[in-house]
Motif scaffolding. Structure first.
Motif, PDB file in Angstrom:
ATOM      1  N   LEU A  91       0.693  -1.127   0.174  1.00  0.00           N
ATOM      2  CA  LEU A  91      -0.037  -0.228   0.002  1.00  0.00           C
ATOM      3  C   LEU A  91       1.052   1.214  -0.014  1.00  0.00           C
ATOM      4  CD1 LEU A  91      -2.866   1.098   0.327  1.00  0.00           C
ATOM      5  CD2 LEU A  91      -2.660   1.091   2.996  1.00  0.00           C
ATOM      6  N   HIS A  92       0.458   2.282  -0.808  1.00  0.00           N
ATOM      7  CA  HIS A  92       1.203   3.407  -1.044  1.00  0.00           C
ATOM      8  C   HIS A  92       0.184   4.578  -0.796  1.00  0.00           C
ATOM      9  CE1 HIS A  92       4.937   1.443  -2.726  1.00  0.00           C
ATOM     10  NE2 HIS A  92       4.063   0.764  -3.246  1.00  0.00           N
ATOM     11  N   ILE A  93       0.575   5.539   0.224  1.00  0.00           N
ATOM     12  CA  ILE A  93      -0.509   6.696   0.193  1.00  0.00           C
ATOM     13  C   ILE A  93       0.516   7.946   0.289  1.00  0.00           C
ATOM     14  CG2 ILE A  93      -2.176   7.632   1.691  1.00  0.00           C
ATOM     15  CD1 ILE A  93      -2.521   5.234   3.249  1.00  0.00           C
ATOM     16  N   PRO A  94       0.572   8.478  -1.056  1.00  0.00           N
ATOM     17  CA  PRO A  94       1.521   9.660  -1.197  1.00  0.00           C
ATOM     18  C   PRO A  94       1.205  10.599  -0.172  1.00  0.00           C
ATOM     19  CG  PRO A  94       0.561   8.777  -3.308  1.00  0.00           C
ATOM     20  CD  PRO A  94      -0.200   8.181  -2.288  1.00  0.00           C
ATOM     21  N   ARG A  95       0.060  11.021   0.063  1.00  0.00           N
ATOM     22  CA  ARG A  95      -0.348  12.143   1.113  1.00  0.00           C
ATOM     23  C   ARG A  95       0.187  11.782   2.380  1.00  0.00           C
ATOM     24  NH1 ARG A  95      -1.802  17.076   0.386  1.00  0.00           N
ATOM     25  NH2 ARG A  95      -3.846  16.625  -0.703  1.00  0.00           N
ATOM     26  N   LEU A  96       0.407  10.593   2.854  1.00  0.00           N
ATOM     27  CA  LEU A  96       1.215  10.500   4.012  1.00  0.00           C
ATOM     28  C   LEU A  96       2.488  10.056   4.075  1.00  0.00           C
ATOM     29  CD1 LEU A  96      -1.402   8.079   5.708  1.00  0.00           C
ATOM     30  CD2 LEU A  96      -1.446  10.724   5.507  1.00  0.00           C
ATOM     31  N   GLY A  97       3.363  10.379   2.910  1.00  0.00           N
ATOM     32  CA  GLY A  97       4.639   9.975   2.688  1.00  0.00           C
ATOM     33  C   GLY A  97       5.196   8.932   1.750  1.00  0.00           C
ATOM     34  N   ASP A 154      -7.543  12.652  -2.769  1.00  0.00           N
ATOM     35  CA  ASP A 154      -6.156  12.002  -2.465  1.00  0.00           C
ATOM     36  C   ASP A 154      -6.345  10.757  -3.123  1.00  0.00           C
ATOM     37  OD1 ASP A 154      -4.996  14.215  -1.270  1.00  0.00           O
ATOM     38  OD2 ASP A 154      -5.291  13.269   0.826  1.00  0.00           O
ATOM     39  N   LEU A 155      -5.127  10.351  -3.503  1.00  0.00           N
ATOM     40  CA  LEU A 155      -4.694   9.123  -4.404  1.00  0.00           C
ATOM     41  C   LEU A 155      -4.296   7.778  -3.405  1.00  0.00           C
ATOM     42  CD1 LEU A 155      -3.588  10.317  -7.601  1.00  0.00           C
ATOM     43  CD2 LEU A 155      -5.927   9.815  -7.010  1.00  0.00           C
ATOM     44  N   ILE A 156      -4.563   6.667  -3.316  1.00  0.00           N
ATOM     45  CA  ILE A 156      -4.244   5.568  -2.690  1.00  0.00           C
ATOM     46  C   ILE A 156      -3.652   4.410  -3.675  1.00  0.00           C
ATOM     47  CG2 ILE A 156      -4.751   3.824  -1.154  1.00  0.00           C
ATOM     48  CD1 ILE A 156      -7.343   5.948  -0.292  1.00  0.00           C
ATOM     49  N   VAL A 157      -2.525   3.884  -3.717  1.00  0.00           N
ATOM     50  CA  VAL A 157      -2.197   2.945  -4.807  1.00  0.00           C
ATOM     51  C   VAL A 157      -1.741   1.614  -4.084  1.00  0.00           C
ATOM     52  CG1 VAL A 157      -0.105   2.576  -6.302  1.00  0.00           C
ATOM     53  CG2 VAL A 157      -0.809   4.831  -6.090  1.00  0.00           C
ATOM     54  N   GLY A 230       6.312   0.759 -15.021  1.00  0.00           N
ATOM     55  CA  GLY A 230       6.857   1.849 -13.981  1.00  0.00           C
ATOM     56  C   GLY A 230       5.753   2.015 -13.300  1.00  0.00           C
ATOM     57  N   GLU A 231       6.087   3.242 -12.029  1.00  0.00           N
ATOM     58  CA  GLU A 231       5.222   3.658 -11.133  1.00  0.00           C
ATOM     59  C   GLU A 231       4.116   4.428 -11.966  1.00  0.00           C
ATOM     60  OE1 GLU A 231       7.594   5.719  -8.184  1.00  0.00           O
ATOM     61  OE2 GLU A 231       8.002   3.882  -7.302  1.00  0.00           O
ATOM     62  N   PRO A 232       2.807   4.171 -11.215  1.00  0.00           N
ATOM     63  CA  PRO A 232       1.815   5.275 -11.622  1.00  0.00           C
ATOM     64  C   PRO A 232       2.001   6.836 -11.618  1.00  0.00           C
ATOM     65  CG  PRO A 232       1.380   4.144  -9.742  1.00  0.00           C
ATOM     66  CD  PRO A 232       2.577   3.681 -10.012  1.00  0.00           C
ATOM     67  N   PRO A 233       1.285   7.518 -12.182  1.00  0.00           N
ATOM     68  CA  PRO A 233       1.564   9.051 -11.887  1.00  0.00           C
ATOM     69  C   PRO A 233       1.232   9.378 -10.515  1.00  0.00           C
ATOM     70  CG  PRO A 233       0.462   8.662 -13.920  1.00  0.00           C
ATOM     71  CD  PRO A 233       0.296   7.190 -13.424  1.00  0.00           C
ATOM     72  N   ALA A 234       0.433   8.668  -9.954  1.00  0.00           N
ATOM     73  CA  ALA A 234       0.107   8.969  -8.535  1.00  0.00           C
ATOM     74  C   ALA A 234       1.351   8.951  -7.469  1.00  0.00           C
ATOM     75  CB  ALA A 234      -0.887   8.078  -7.877  1.00  0.00           C
ATOM     76  N   LEU A 235       2.427   8.331  -8.029  1.00  0.00           N
ATOM     77  CA  LEU A 235       3.701   7.877  -7.208  1.00  0.00           C
ATOM     78  C   LEU A 235       4.814   9.078  -7.439  1.00  0.00           C
ATOM     79  CD1 LEU A 235       3.680   4.285  -6.159  1.00  0.00           C
ATOM     80  CD2 LEU A 235       2.602   5.931  -5.086  1.00  0.00           C
TER      81      LEU A 235
END
Length: 243
Positions: A91-97, A154-157, A230-235
């Motif tokens: 799980l990746h949550i860009p808003r949280l770091g 916000d985006l969640i990956v 590769g990584e999605p735009p959200a990351l």
């Protein structure tokens, strides 16, 4: 004689209280700090092991428009939720770091010390239904410590063996009773209904030092792409972070 006995009793009680105070201090230090050290190391290890497994056994990605999501390693069967305790996604949550949080099968306390836990009867990433996970807000790695700072949009990956799934948060975090299990139903708040959307639900305790409530974040799948792309735009975009 009595004065001497009183002094001895008072001294003994004082020593006991000091000992209890030291024990309590050590316990608090363990809960507040050392559990985070242990959990952070466990999470890094789980993520590393997953990446090694995926690299050693690369699955064949399906097309982004396929009705069936791409593989989930040991979870890649229609009727299986995998082995309890196994990590199967990140799980990746860009808003949280920039923290990579492993997703393990099950929500027992010992598993939540190694990442976040997947509610066993909820959907898997990218599939129709509600992919629901639980995580600690304080101690044991604190993956959802600042979940209250997330906002609608916000985006969640979710990263799996061969696919990146990107969800968009539907609304600001909200609070429910700890007995309200309808939030993790296939159709949230409508138990028994047949799902038609691909959703995600994050749950954690509220407030920080209690379990009298649950904090909830929900989202809807908006994109998916192969890990090979590769990584999605959200990351990759510069998302303002709360750390």
């Amino acid at each position: 004689m009595w004065a001497e006995r009183a002094r001895t009793a008072i001294r003994s009680v004082g020593e006991i209280l000091i000992t209890l105070g030291v024990v309590l201090f050590l316990f608090c230090a363990y809960q507040l700090f050392y559990t985070n050290v242990i959990a952070d190391e466990a999470m890094r290890s789980e993520v590393s092991d997953l990446h090694k497994l995926w690299a050693a056994q690369p699955p064949t990605p399906r097309s982004a428009g396929s009705a069936t999501p791409a593989g989930l390693g040991p979870f890649d069967t229609a009727d299986s939720r995998g082995t309890s305790g196994a990590a199967f996604a990140i799980l990746h949550i860009p808003r949280l770091g920039d923290k990579s949080i492993p997703v393990l099968q099950g929500t027992s306390l010992d598993l939540l010390g190694r990442g976040v836990g997947h509610y066993k009867d909820s959907a898997l990433p990218g599939r129709v239904g509600n992919f629901a996970v639980a995580g600690h807000r304080k101690t044991h790695g604190e993956p959802f410590r600042y979940l209250d700072e997330m906002r609608a949009g916000d985006l969640i990956v979710v990263e799996t063996a061969d696919t990146w799934y990107t969800y968009r948060e539907d609304r600001d975090p909200f609070i429910v009773d700890p007995t309200d299990l309808a939030v993790v139903a296939p159709v949230p708040d409508h138990p028994g209904e047949t799902p038609s959307q691909k959703l995600i639900t994050l749950t954690t305790c509220n407030p920080w030092w209690a379990s009298t409530q649950r904090m909830i974040v929900t989202g809807t799948l908006i994109a998916q792409q192969p890990r090979s792309a590769g990584e999605p735009p959200a990351l990759t975009v510069n998302t303002p972070k709360f750390q």
